[in-house]
Design an enzyme around this catalytic site. Sequence first.
Site, PDB file in Angstrom:
ATOM      1  N   ASN A 152     -28.292  24.899  -8.490  1.00 46.81           N
ATOM      2  CA  ASN A 152     -27.543  25.001  -7.240  1.00 46.81           C
ATOM      3  C   ASN A 152     -28.332  24.550  -6.023  1.00 46.81           C
ATOM      4  O   ASN A 152     -27.750  24.136  -5.025  1.00 46.81           O
ATOM      5  CB  ASN A 152     -27.065  26.446  -7.042  1.00 46.81           C
ATOM      6  N   GLN A 180     -22.226  25.050 -10.809  1.00 48.27           N
ATOM      7  CA  GLN A 180     -22.410  23.858  -9.973  1.00 48.27           C
ATOM      8  C   GLN A 180     -22.020  22.589 -10.717  1.00 48.27           C
ATOM      9  O   GLN A 180     -21.699  21.578 -10.111  1.00 48.27           O
ATOM     10  CB  GLN A 180     -23.873  23.742  -9.511  1.00 48.27           C
ATOM     11  N   THR A 238      -6.842  44.894 -13.175  1.00 48.45           N
ATOM     12  CA  THR A 238      -5.643  44.067 -13.037  1.00 48.45           C
ATOM     13  C   THR A 238      -6.028  42.621 -12.768  1.00 48.45           C
ATOM     14  O   THR A 238      -6.896  42.353 -11.936  1.00 48.45           O
ATOM     15  CB  THR A 238      -4.764  44.607 -11.888  1.00 48.45           C
ATOM     16  N   CYS A 326     -36.894  32.125   6.043  1.00 54.35           N
ATOM     17  CA  CYS A 326     -36.369  32.719   7.264  1.00 54.35           C
ATOM     18  C   CYS A 326     -34.863  32.977   7.240  1.00 54.35           C
ATOM     19  O   CYS A 326     -34.361  33.698   8.081  1.00 54.35           O
ATOM     20  CB  CYS A 326     -36.716  31.850   8.451  1.00 54.35           C
TER      21      CYS A 326
END
Lengths: 387, 160
Positions: A152, A180, A238, A326
Amino acid sequence: MERIYMDYAATTYVDPEVKKEIDSYFTERFGNPGSFNYFGLEAKNAVNDARNRIAKILNADSDEVIFTGSGTESINLAIKGVARALKTKGNHIITQKTEHHAVIDTCKYLESNEGFEVTYLNVDKYGLINLDELKKVINKRTILISIMHANNEIGTVQPIKEIVKIAKKNNVIFHTDACQAAGYLELDVKRLGVDMMTINGSKLYAPKGIGLLYLKKGVPIEPILHGGGQEFGLRSGTENVPGIIGLAKAIEISERIKKTECKRLSKLRDMLINGLQGKIKNVMLNGHTKTRLPNNANLSFLGVEGESLLLHLNEEGICAATGSACTSRNLEASHVLLATGLKTEAAHGSIRFTLGRKTKEEDIKKVIRVMPKMVETLRMLSPIHVD
Amino acid sequence: MGQKLKVVETEKTKEDGNWFYSDVVKDHFFNPRNFLKDKNAVKDYDGYGDVGNVLCGDRMDMWIKVDKKTDKIIECKWLTWGCASAIASTSMLSEMITENSGMKIDDSLKIKPIDIIKRLGNLPKIKYHCSVLGDQALRTAIYDYFKRSKQHNRIKEGVQ
């Protein structure tokens, strides 16, 4: 300003054709497939039809298609389900270091809580595993191998058919995370030879909250969710009827246009990579030059930190992603980039552009046009010299 | 640019801080103040300090010029490699020190990360420790100035 979306590996929009097909299942045809009445039968028929259509594309039987709530859930079901079902036979699982967290963290959980042993195979600088290493680490207690089809972050495509051969020879069950890969690579499970395969709607122009696990008949597995016994007892809850129908439609569309999209996107991807490397000094391509997804360009801009660059791009309307610490929740740089041997600094400076159906040549040109100035600005502020 | 998204808070994000930056942070990030434009000019400064390293994802270098008569910092230049909050917080610190004809050295030694964060209109809480390193870079630069100007008595050992 028109926004340019280049984060298709994070998620896609829902294809309008898909949306049109599922709209009425939210409002008029809202029945529970488990209900013994008109509405129930209507919903059940729709789910069965979707299952048949998907099975046809995967070249599988329809009862080998298990719908789940996400790629992560399919992966959890595949790995925990098979590991637990086979725990008396063995306790060894093999995966590799650049897998999605859904695989790695599930394996880590089984290691620390249920007595399993996991081998995380190394990758080379392109992100490819070494088949000889795989052969070496398989032992009598190995019960499961899980290797993603395509990565990915860096888009590297693993040689799944080769890996399957090794797994089969050693009589080990094989799962691949194809989240991917789904829009771009082979989905025929017979040709791939896989025992289990995970696909996720949110990367395939289907709605979010729908995933599937292809589960070959005879593979021993235990459910991870218990309740009403839906999905052959393997996924209680469900059914997400609109999601299931949407996923079927989305897979049909992506199969129909796969060839032309692969060709178109590869060209745009190469234009982007070459353009940025041509205009900006010290830009490294992460991942493989050839064996990579047609829509993935992951580049490290040395001397620059990724989050800063992402903010500059965002200000220009360009939406991409980074492997920098970061923006991650744990403030750690991308485990994928570090596994390929990239220095931490270069991992912090990585930007991932992932292209998709709405990506046009003008978008690529704009990125190539605006990025040199941004990188120059940030390098001017930087105490690190890259030359 | 176009329409702007408002940040929707929950109890959790109020506590942890969210991922988005204030307008002040963005202003300092996109228009950084006082960064060292001429890298050959480093010799003109009275003190130099650096902090952090690229492994952690942040590194700052800082240079100061001191008015000996008033003991005020009259210039503060910096270079930062890091995320937007690292760049913005260094820029803000340099402004805090040099505004109003400069800050007394003794006062600038008292600056804490939270003082910078307050002036920035807050930061995502996850960024507090990793990106607000400017006060440490400044202290190192001031101590370097003390050493160069033979004011060894002003250096407090062990102070980080």
